[in-house]
Scaffold this active site. Structure first.
Site, PDB file in Angstrom:
ATOM      1  N   ASP A 264     -68.405 -43.603  31.709  1.00 56.96           N
ATOM      2  CA  ASP A 264     -67.394 -42.595  31.421  1.00 56.96           C
ATOM      3  C   ASP A 264     -67.937 -41.694  30.302  1.00 56.96           C
ATOM      4  O   ASP A 264     -69.019 -41.919  29.755  1.00 56.96           O
ATOM      5  CB  ASP A 264     -66.048 -43.237  31.065  1.00 56.96           C
ATOM      6  CG  ASP A 264     -64.882 -42.253  31.289  1.00 56.96           C
ATOM      7  OD1 ASP A 264     -65.135 -41.044  31.432  1.00 56.96           O
ATOM      8  OD2 ASP A 264     -63.726 -42.692  31.308  1.00 56.96           O
TER       9      ASP A 264
HETATM   10  C1  BGC Z   1     -62.069 -39.745  31.662  1.00 53.85           C
HETATM   11  C2  BGC Z   1     -62.540 -39.819  33.088  1.00 53.85           C
HETATM   12  C3  BGC Z   1     -63.027 -38.481  33.544  1.00 53.85           C
HETATM   13  C4  BGC Z   1     -64.134 -38.032  32.610  1.00 53.85           C
HETATM   14  C5  BGC Z   1     -64.773 -36.721  33.005  1.00 53.85           C
HETATM   15  C6  BGC Z   1     -63.071 -39.066  30.746  1.00 53.85           C
HETATM   16  O1  BGC Z   1     -62.530 -38.784  29.514  1.00 53.85           O
HETATM   17  O2  BGC Z   1     -61.776 -41.040  31.201  1.00 53.85           O
HETATM   18  O3  BGC Z   1     -61.489 -40.294  33.904  1.00 53.85           O
HETATM   19  O4  BGC Z   1     -63.452 -38.535  34.869  1.00 53.85           O
HETATM   20  O5  BGC Z   1     -63.591 -37.894  31.313  1.00 53.85           O
HETATM   21  O6  BGC Z   1     -63.952 -35.650  32.723  1.00 53.85           O
END
Ligand code: BGC
Length: 740
Positions: A264
């Site tokens: 993530d």
């Molecule tokens: C989130 C994800 C997301 C990623 C990209 C993160 O902060 O937890 O769910 O896909 O950002 O934007």
């Protein structure tokens, strides 16, 4: 096993062939995902792509820029490897569908597949080839802001919808035009963040991990999902981005997931913040060795990969495995074969997409109360309607969280929707009452009362603005924010003697604990954040052009203190029931310590939820009868056939979600008092009876014990069928044979 990326698959074979030609730097580059420059290309980014130091770009949505990025990658880098262009397309791209928790309320895999299909078509038109969806975390705590993004509390419901959503994005042929790679996230347990506070620690036994939190991910893996994303959280003391057991032993080795695992956002760097890595280099070492294949934005792999190999902290073979997975996804997507350096002319059918958004929203709204058939409104008898609350006429807030690219010009608000369906002679007396849902200023409540008193029906639209749910937007209280409850109090007081119906429409990103509001109103329609065409959908439901059919994918608490509250609880040794529950208001003075209750309950609230899992009313009534099991003695390896009759006893056609629950009475590990095992949506004409059939393989009666061992044990089971988790129609059967 995900066949798409099996060792002998075409995608993997081509990936391995290409890998053999790549330098170590180029391999590390594939493992690096960078944030776009936001509508332009900096010299640094162009150079990095040219040198093969970037495998994927996230958050670039300008189609011309995307094409230019791909041209640099394909024509100017040595290996000519196209980029994965990632974006959070969560519940729609330009056309927005209900938030995922709303979509889940449809209990309709086809509906969810079509929403994902349309999202993929719109996103792929501008060059996006990878979405970070579906979010298939199980959540039993509505304080968590990201509950909006998930499919609710139940592993069977979530698994079914996860597979449908993956299919909608990827289709049966990931390489076809308009298909994009899906991402099962956030593996695993993120929804169990302590106290519903985002990014908080999670403590989940292997028993719960395997029975509750993993099945949706396992289902996605088995159904060819191309990518997985790690959770930000630590599970039992180990952050997932450094958790070899989860990422390699379970996901890749046990489940044979063959696609790529992305971290993530900066979750590799955050291993240093969690305090399990001393520096970014150490973080990269832990994450690569755990099984993260691509790093989202924190660039530790590209910065320290060389050094880690040199110091023998990471093996070359592990890098090769990671890169082969990344390249295989690119091959499977057809990026090497279709023209990523030119975009096809946009050709999506806007009207069809808006129509699909409306249908999804109609199926997602849940009718929670309808006293004396208040709804649908009889428009023949109406001359005026009061419509109160800012959410009733806000083209942005109804879209919900994670709508980066949502086009608000596509929104139809409830105000507009009602105008479209009400006859011209019916006046709509609208007042927004509050500037936002957190507004505590009560100055407009008297105006609202005046409008309400002069109208034949009152629709009050309350809830939460979009920003009150979603990532990092968690709440400690679950009541209506601001002075909205005061508005309902005032309306209920003024209208109670006048016979004017008070109808509550709630738009929110989570279940709200609104026990008093429920008691005060005549009807309650829970619309979640319903998306672009939410207003049209709600209006159709209010006037009976559509019949409510949504069912709750998550239990509604009466009070925050009941959380976590969900249908598949364990019995415990002292379960509560009507006979042993005593509310504290009924305690006599100086009662003896053990004289009251002694059962598992809170003494200051009823032990039941505000609304149970699976619940939702219709404008008609469905009766369940004649359940027949084709076999009362089931052997392991058999499939149980269950059939039952459902009759539409009302005067309108409607859809019912028929639900099947079981209980395993005695097992070597405690089993829930009820578990959802299957469901089906059926459409019934007035007076029609249908026999609904389920096929339940004995294997699905298996569970994981306290040590994570899968067990299929003989014994007595009860099965219930009905329209919610309190279903009453039941039958018993035996599973016979050896313990397996
Ligand atoms: C989130 C994800 C997301 C990623 C990209 C993160 O902060 O937890 O769910 O896909 O950002 O934007």
């Amino acid at each position: 096993m995900s066949a798409l990326f099996a060792p002998d698959s075409d995608a993997m074979q081509r990936a391995l062939a290409l890998l053999a030609d790549m330098s170590f730097e180029e391999k590390l580059g594939q493992m690096n995902q960078v944030n776009g420059d936001g509508g332009h290309i900096s010299g640094d980014l162009a150079q990095a792509i040219r040198e093969g130091r970037v495998g994927s770009v996230i958050n670039e949505v300008n189609p011309d820029i995307i094409v230019q990025l791909q041209r640099i990658a394909v024509h100017e880098s040595r290996c000519g490897i196209p980029l994965l262009i990632g974006r959070d397309v969560i519940h729609g791209f330009k056309t927005i569908f209900p938030i995922p928790l709303g979509l889940a309320s449809s209990w309709c895999p086809d509906t969810i597949e079509s929403a994902a299909r349309i999202s993929a078509l719109e996103a792929s038109e501008i060059g996006i080839n990878w979405t970070f969806s579906p979010m298939i975390d199980i959540c039993r705590d509505p304080r968590w802001g990201r509950v909006a993004e998930c499919f609710g509390e139940d592993p069977v419901l979530c698994s079914t919808l996860a597979v449908a959503m993956v299919k909608g994005y990827q289709t049966d042929d990931l390489a076809s035009q308009g298909a994009i790679a899906a991402c099962a996230k956030h593996f695993v347990g993120y929804g169990a963040s302590e106290s519903g506070r985002d990014y908080n620690t999670t403590n989940i036994s292997e028993h719960d991990l395997r029975n509750v939190h993993m099945p949706s991910f396992h289902a996605a893996s088995n159904n060819n999902v191309a990518t997985f994303m790690t959770s930000f959280s630590d599970v039992n003391g180990e952050p997932v981005s450094a958790n070899k057991w989860l990422l390699t032993d379970v996901l890749k080795d046990e489940w044979h997931f063959g696609g790529l695992v992305v971290s993530d956002w900066a979750s590799v760097h955050q291993l240093t913040v969690h305090g399990i890595a001393g520096c970014d280099r150490h973080a990269a070492e832990l994450a690569i060795n755990a099984g993260v294949d691509m790093e989202m934005v924190s660039a530790t792999f590209i910065s320290y990969g060389h050094q880690l190999i040199h110091e023998n902290k990471v093996q070359q073979q592990r890098i090769d495995q990671a890169v082969a997975r990344i390249l295989a996804v690119k091959f499977a997507l057809g990026l090497f074969d279709q023209g990523v350096t030119n975009l096809p002319a946009p050709k999506h059918n806007l009207a069809a997409h808006l129509d699909a958004s409306r249908v999804c929203a109609e199926k997602s709204c849940v009718l929670l109360k309808n006293q004396s058939h208040t709804l649908p409104l009889n428009t023949d008898k109406l001359n005026s309607v009061a419509l109160l609350g800012m959410l009733a006429d806000d083209d942005y807030e109804q879209l919900g969280t994670w709508i980066f690219d949502g086009d608000i010009t596509r929104s139809c608000t409830l105000h507009q929707g009602l105008r479209n369906v009400l006859p011209d002679h019916v006046a709509i007396n609208y007042h927004k009452v509050f500037d936002n849902t957190r507004d505590c200023d009560t100055k407009h409540i008297p105006d609202a009362i005046t409008l309400a008193s002069a109208s034949d029906a009152v629709i009050v639209c309350v809830g939460e603005e979009a920003i009150l749910s979603g990532e990092a937007h968690c709440r400690a209280e679950l009541g209506l924010p601001g002075a909205q409850q005061q508005l309902i109090n005032a309306l209920s007081e003024h209208l109670s003697s006048k016979g004017v119906p008070l109808i509550l429409v709630v738009m929110a990103g989570r279940p709200l604990a609104i026990e008093s509001a429920v008691q005060q109103v005549d009807a309650l329609l829970y619309a979640w954040h319903p998306g672009s065409m939410g207003g049209a959908a709600i209006a159709n439901l209010l006037v009976g052009n559509a019949v409510p059919s949504g069912k709750l994918p998550i239990t509604f608490p009466r009070k925050v203190g009941q959380i976590p509250i969900y249908h598949s609880v364990k019995p415990g040794g002292r379960p509560v029931n009507r006979d042993n529950f005593v509310h504290m208001d009924a305690f006599p003075m100086r009662a003896e310590q053990t004289s009251l209750g002694m059962s598992s309950s809170h003494m200051d609230t009823d032990f039941t939820p505000l609304f149970p899992f699976g619940f939702g009313l219709s404008y008609t009534h469905f009766a369940y009868h004649d359940v027949i099991l084709d076999n009362l003695l089931l052997h392991t390896g058999d499939t149980l056939g269950v059939s039952l009759a459902v009759t539409n006893q009302g005067h309108v056609a409607g859809d019912e979600v028929v639900q099947l629950y079981i209980r395993d009475h005695v097992a070597s590990a405690t089993r829930p008092v009820r578990e959802l095992k299957a469901f089906q949506r059926v459409s019934l004409q007035p007076g029609e009876t249908q026999r609904v059939k389920f096929h339940l393989p004995a294997d699905e009666l298996a569970f994981f014990d306290a040590r994570g061992k899968r067990c299929l044990e003989p014994g007595t089971f009860t099965l219930w069928v009905g329209g919610d988790s309190n279903a009453a129609l039941c039958a018993d059967f035996e599973l016979v044979g050896e313990v397996a």
